[in-house]
Motif scaffolding. Structure first.
Motif, PDB file in Angstrom:
ATOM      1  N   VAL A 362      -6.746  -4.917  -4.077  1.00 32.27           N
ATOM      2  CA  VAL A 362      -6.580  -4.641  -2.646  1.00 32.27           C
ATOM      3  C   VAL A 362      -5.996  -3.247  -2.476  1.00 32.27           C
ATOM      4  N   ILE A 363      -6.564  -2.484  -1.567  1.00 31.47           N
ATOM      5  CA  ILE A 363      -6.107  -1.120  -1.277  1.00 31.47           C
ATOM      6  C   ILE A 363      -5.474  -1.096   0.100  1.00 31.47           C
ATOM      7  N   GLY A 364      -4.302  -0.512   0.200  1.00 28.45           N
ATOM      8  CA  GLY A 364      -3.635  -0.371   1.500  1.00 28.45           C
ATOM      9  C   GLY A 364      -3.563   1.073   1.916  1.00 28.45           C
ATOM     10  N   SER A 365      -3.606   1.326   3.207  1.00 26.70           N
ATOM     11  CA  SER A 365      -3.486   2.700   3.694  1.00 26.70           C
ATOM     12  C   SER A 365      -2.984   2.723   5.123  1.00 26.70           C
ATOM     13  N   ASP A 366      -2.242   3.802   5.416  1.00 26.09           N
ATOM     14  CA  ASP A 366      -1.781   4.058   6.787  1.00 26.09           C
ATOM     15  C   ASP A 366      -2.797   4.987   7.427  1.00 26.09           C
TER      16      ASP A 366
END
Length: 451
Positions: A362-366
């Motif tokens: 899973v990749i998270g980003s703002d």
């Protein structure tokens, strides 16, 4: 808080008006607008006092009323009527003179109540020097010397002593009210948050920049008297009396702006009484309504401007994503969906990025703040409608499967108020409400007799 009569007179000595250089036309009168009467300049000799004599009233000099132990004489009433006429530029006629007299009497009663209340506070001693400084400031604003300013008032029949005592009371009152109620007027963080949210949610709705005059029926002798008075004021405004000045002297409605009497600010469609909304929809910018009857009184509406609402909506987003090519199998999409749905229940804007780091694959980003119109089409609906702090169901794009969190939303563009501006406006509104209650309570507790 209302301006003093002196401040209103100073404003009228200046060229122009906060409402523009022309008088508003009624919706029923689309003829070319007439220039504002006045913006008088005593130095140039073109003010009202230079072109016409002071109005004459047949009025005995005896006692007109008593407010507790303080009297109001016929002389006092005549002086206040002259101040009201000079500051509003309403021309006295046989038809409107009773309304002018009633407004002047109400103002005198409130002035006596204010003066009596001020004496209860030893620290509130308004000196002659403070009055001189106030007059000098008014004269500077008008571009004349203090002596010329006072001479202009005297030519209109206004006596210096009466004018100075009016100023003394207004200066003291304008010190008393904020000093007494400032802490209570300060809005809470929750109030500011709610107002910012409301402004953002309604920003896309049609909006109206409104000037308003509200004649309260109970203050003028009933609904019929309020309607008759409002009709007279409409005619005076059409003939050139500045809307702002008339609102200053006759309106019971608090202003949204501390600087502009009669200013209701931008009003959102659907947030007013149906009778007023109908008028808002009918008026074009620059038009004045006929009197509008509502429960308790009568409105006069000046449509200063209209707009469709903010075109720019800015939203702050964060996301979790499982990368999936457009050719991904149904099984891969189903597996990614299960992973994201398993994470979704406990997610919020504070933990969404930390959860992405703790979850393999899973990749998270703002995503920061963006105009909704510039987002990926698949994100736009949720970005517009999702509540702040909410997390979407899985959204499919050509890049993969996403969970999107709405972490902030605001109106874009130059019209968007910042938090400090919202807080200041709420404080001003709260202070105006507290002042009206204060005066109402003083009046209810007073012994007022009319002779």
């Amino acid at each position: 808080m209302r301006y003093s009569t002196g401040a209103a007179l100073a404003a009228l000595l200046l060229a122009g008006s906060a409402y523009g250089q022309t008088a508003p036309a009624t919706a029923q009168t689309p003829a070319p607008q007439a220039p504002v009467a006045g913006a008088p300049n005593p130095a140039a000799g073109d003010g009202p006092a230079a072109t016409r004599p002071a109005p004459q009233f047949e009025m005995a000099d005896g006692i007109v009323a008593t407010v507790n132990d303080k009297i109001i004489t016929g002389f006092d009433l005549r002086q206040r009527m002259l101040m009201l006429i000079a500051s509003s530029q309403v021309q006295p006629t046989e038809q409107n003179l009773p309304a002018i007299q009633q407004a002047a009497l109400n103002a005198l009663i409130e002035e006596r109540l204010k003066a009596q209340e001020i004496t209860k506070f030893d620290t509130l001693k308004v000196t002659d020097q403070e009055i001189d400084e106030e007059i000098a400031q008014m004269a500077r604003q008008a571009g004349v010397a203090p002596a010329a300013y006072m001479q202009f008032l005297q030519q209109g029949g206004i006596q210096p002593n009466a004018f100075r005592e009016n100023l003394r009371t207004e200066i003291g009152w304008n010190q008393l009210v904020p000093g007494r109620f400032n802490s209570r007027a300060r809005p809470s963080t929750l109030q500011v948050d709610q107002e910012v949210r409301r402004l953002n949610e309604t920003a896309a709705q049609p909006q109206y920049l409104i000037g308003e005059i509200y004649i309260e029926a109970s203050r003028v002798g009933g609904q019929e008297a309020a309607m008759n008075g409002a009709r007279q004021l409409v005619q005076q405004i059409i003939q050139g009396a500045p809307f702002q000045a008339v609102a200053q002297q006759f309106s019971s409605a608090p202003s949204a702006s501390a600087r502009v009497p009669g200013d209701a600010g931008w009003v959102v469609k659907g947030t007013v009484q149906p009778a007023l909304q109908t008028i808002f929809d009918q008026l074009q910018a620059g038009q004045l309504s006929n009197p509008v009857a509502v429960d308790g009184g009568v409105y006069i509406i000046y449509m200063r401007d209209k707009r469709d609402g903010a075109a720019t909506s800015l939203v702050s987003l964060k996301q979790l994503m499982v990368e999936l090519p457009e050719t991904a199998s149904e099984a891969d999409i189903a597996a990614a969906t299960r992973t994201l749905e398993g994470l979704r229940q406990g997610l919020n804007c504070d933990n969404i990025l930390s959860q992405s780091r703790a979850t393999p694959g899973v990749i998270g980003s703002d995503l920061g703040e963006s105009d909704v119109a510039n987002l990926a089409p698949q994100f736009q609906q949720f970005a517009r409608t999702g509540e702040i702090g909410s997390v979407s169901t899985p959204i499919r794009t050509p890049l993969g499967l996403h969970l999107v969190a709405v972490c902030g939303r605001r109106v874009g563009g130059p019209e968007a108020p910042n938090r400090q501006q919202v807080e200041g406006r709420l404080r001003g509104q709260n202070l105006a409400v507290l002042e009206r209650r204060y005066l109402r309570d003083l009046r209810n507790d007073a012994l007022i007799e009319f002779k």
